[in-house]
Design a protein around this motif. Sequence first.
Motif, short mmCIF file in Angstrom:
data_model
loop_
_atom_site.label_atom_id
_atom_site.label_comp_id
_atom_site.label_asym_id
_atom_site.label_seq_id
_atom_site.Cartn_x
_atom_site.Cartn_y
_atom_site.Cartn_z
N GLU A 148 0.85 -1.19 0.00
CA GLU A 148 0.00 0.00 0.00
C GLU A 148 0.89 1.25 0.00
N PRO A 149 1.57 1.51 -1.11
CA PRO A 149 2.56 2.60 -1.15
C PRO A 149 2.00 3.98 -0.84
N ASP A 150 0.70 4.19 -1.09
CA ASP A 150 0.09 5.50 -0.84
C ASP A 150 -0.69 5.53 0.47
N GLY A 151 -0.59 4.47 1.27
CA GLY A 151 -1.38 4.40 2.48
C GLY A 151 -0.78 5.13 3.67
N PHE A 152 0.50 5.45 3.59
CA PHE A 152 1.16 6.16 4.69
C PHE A 152 2.44 6.78 4.17
N ASP A 153 3.04 7.65 4.97
CA ASP A 153 4.28 8.31 4.60
C ASP A 153 5.45 7.48 5.11
N LEU A 154 6.22 6.92 4.21
CA LEU A 154 7.33 6.04 4.58
C LEU A 154 8.37 6.76 5.43
N ASP A 155 8.70 7.98 5.06
CA ASP A 155 9.72 8.72 5.81
C ASP A 155 9.25 8.99 7.24
N ASP A 156 7.98 9.37 7.39
CA ASP A 156 7.44 9.62 8.73
C ASP A 156 7.48 8.34 9.57
N ALA A 157 7.12 7.21 8.95
CA ALA A 157 7.10 5.95 9.68
C ALA A 157 8.51 5.57 10.14
N LEU A 158 9.49 5.76 9.29
CA LEU A 158 10.85 5.39 9.66
C LEU A 158 11.45 6.38 10.65
N ARG A 159 11.07 7.67 10.53
CA ARG A 159 11.53 8.63 11.53
C ARG A 159 10.96 8.29 12.91
N SER A 160 9.69 7.91 12.95
CA SER A 160 9.08 7.51 14.23
C SER A 160 9.77 6.27 14.79
N THR A 161 10.13 5.34 13.90
CA THR A 161 10.85 4.14 14.33
C THR A 161 12.20 4.51 14.93
N ALA A 162 12.91 5.40 14.26
CA ALA A 162 14.22 5.82 14.76
C ALA A 162 14.08 6.51 16.12
N THR A 163 13.04 7.33 16.27
CA THR A 163 12.83 8.03 17.54
C THR A 163 12.49 7.05 18.66
N LEU A 164 11.54 6.17 18.40
CA LEU A 164 11.11 5.21 19.43
C LEU A 164 12.24 4.28 19.85
N PHE A 165 12.94 3.72 18.89
CA PHE A 165 14.02 2.79 19.23
C PHE A 165 15.23 3.53 19.77
N GLY A 166 15.43 4.77 19.31
CA GLY A 166 16.53 5.56 19.87
C GLY A 166 16.32 5.86 21.34
N ARG A 167 15.07 6.19 21.71
CA ARG A 167 14.75 6.45 23.12
C ARG A 167 14.89 5.19 23.96
N GLY A 168 14.58 4.04 23.34
CA GLY A 168 14.63 2.79 24.08
C GLY A 168 16.02 2.19 24.18
N LEU A 169 16.99 2.80 23.50
CA LEU A 169 18.32 2.20 23.47
C LEU A 169 18.95 2.16 24.86
N ALA A 170 18.78 3.21 25.64
CA ALA A 170 19.37 3.24 26.99
C ALA A 170 18.80 2.12 27.86
N ASP A 171 17.52 1.80 27.65
CA ASP A 171 16.89 0.75 28.45
C ASP A 171 17.46 -0.63 28.17
N VAL A 172 18.13 -0.77 27.04
CA VAL A 172 18.71 -2.08 26.70
C VAL A 172 19.66 -2.54 27.79
N TRP A 173 20.42 -1.61 28.33
CA TRP A 173 21.43 -1.98 29.32
C TRP A 173 20.96 -1.75 30.75
N GLU A 174 19.85 -1.03 30.93
CA GLU A 174 19.35 -0.77 32.28
C GLU A 174 18.31 -1.80 32.72
N THR A 175 17.63 -2.43 31.76
CA THR A 175 16.60 -3.39 32.07
C THR A 175 17.18 -4.80 32.13
N PRO A 176 17.09 -5.50 33.25
CA PRO A 176 17.66 -6.85 33.32
C PRO A 176 16.89 -7.80 32.43
#
Length: 208
Positions: free
Chosen positions: A176-204
């Motif tokens: 569905e190439p016209d169903g959403f904005d690919l750049d927005d989706a990937l930017r949101s992914t980068a933001t969400l996973f970037g914020r969660g990166l610190a938790d990788v080492w803090e969460t047992p």
Amino acid sequence: MGSRGRRRIDEIGEESRRRILDAAEELFAERGAERTSFVDISERSGISRGSIPWHFTNKDGLVIAVVERAIDRAMAPERHRSPPPLAELLDDYAAWVRSDNSALLFMILTEAMTSTGAVHQRYQEFLAQRRDGLELWVRLQRPENVDPETAARQEHAFAVALNGALIGIHLQALIEPDGFDLDDALRSTATLFGRGLADVWETPPAPR
């Protein structure tokens, strides 16, 4: 044979491999792997049919090689700082998703899911390679005061989740190439996973 002669043979072999891959990528994108024969690839590449299995063993091996090269070309690590920001990696991923041949990633998925043969095994190896690359990206940013053994499981889980998110976004973009904005989706992914990166080492890690 001297070193110059060996180098020339190696160069010829690499050139033949590149031409086969170029032809296979074009034909797979045009008509799919199942409807593409070694004869077709030979005619398109100008390389003898017998040379194709010599380089890639069989069609399964050739398909995987085409997919791996397409991704490596789009996300070549030498083009980046080490380790690059996640957003920078995903910018490259977006460019590859939009390319004519990015559907190659899913072209063999159905067969891989419904068989236990060579395609299934090679697709497993392909996915593992992609996860390993993401896991290495996470590990390169590991703080010095973190226990490596404890961190390893969390880093692996993070890579699996990120890989899954990218595959899901990629598949939606193809269907569905016209169903959403690919750049927005990937930017949101980068933001969400970037914020969660610190938790990788803090969460047992959860107990097994």
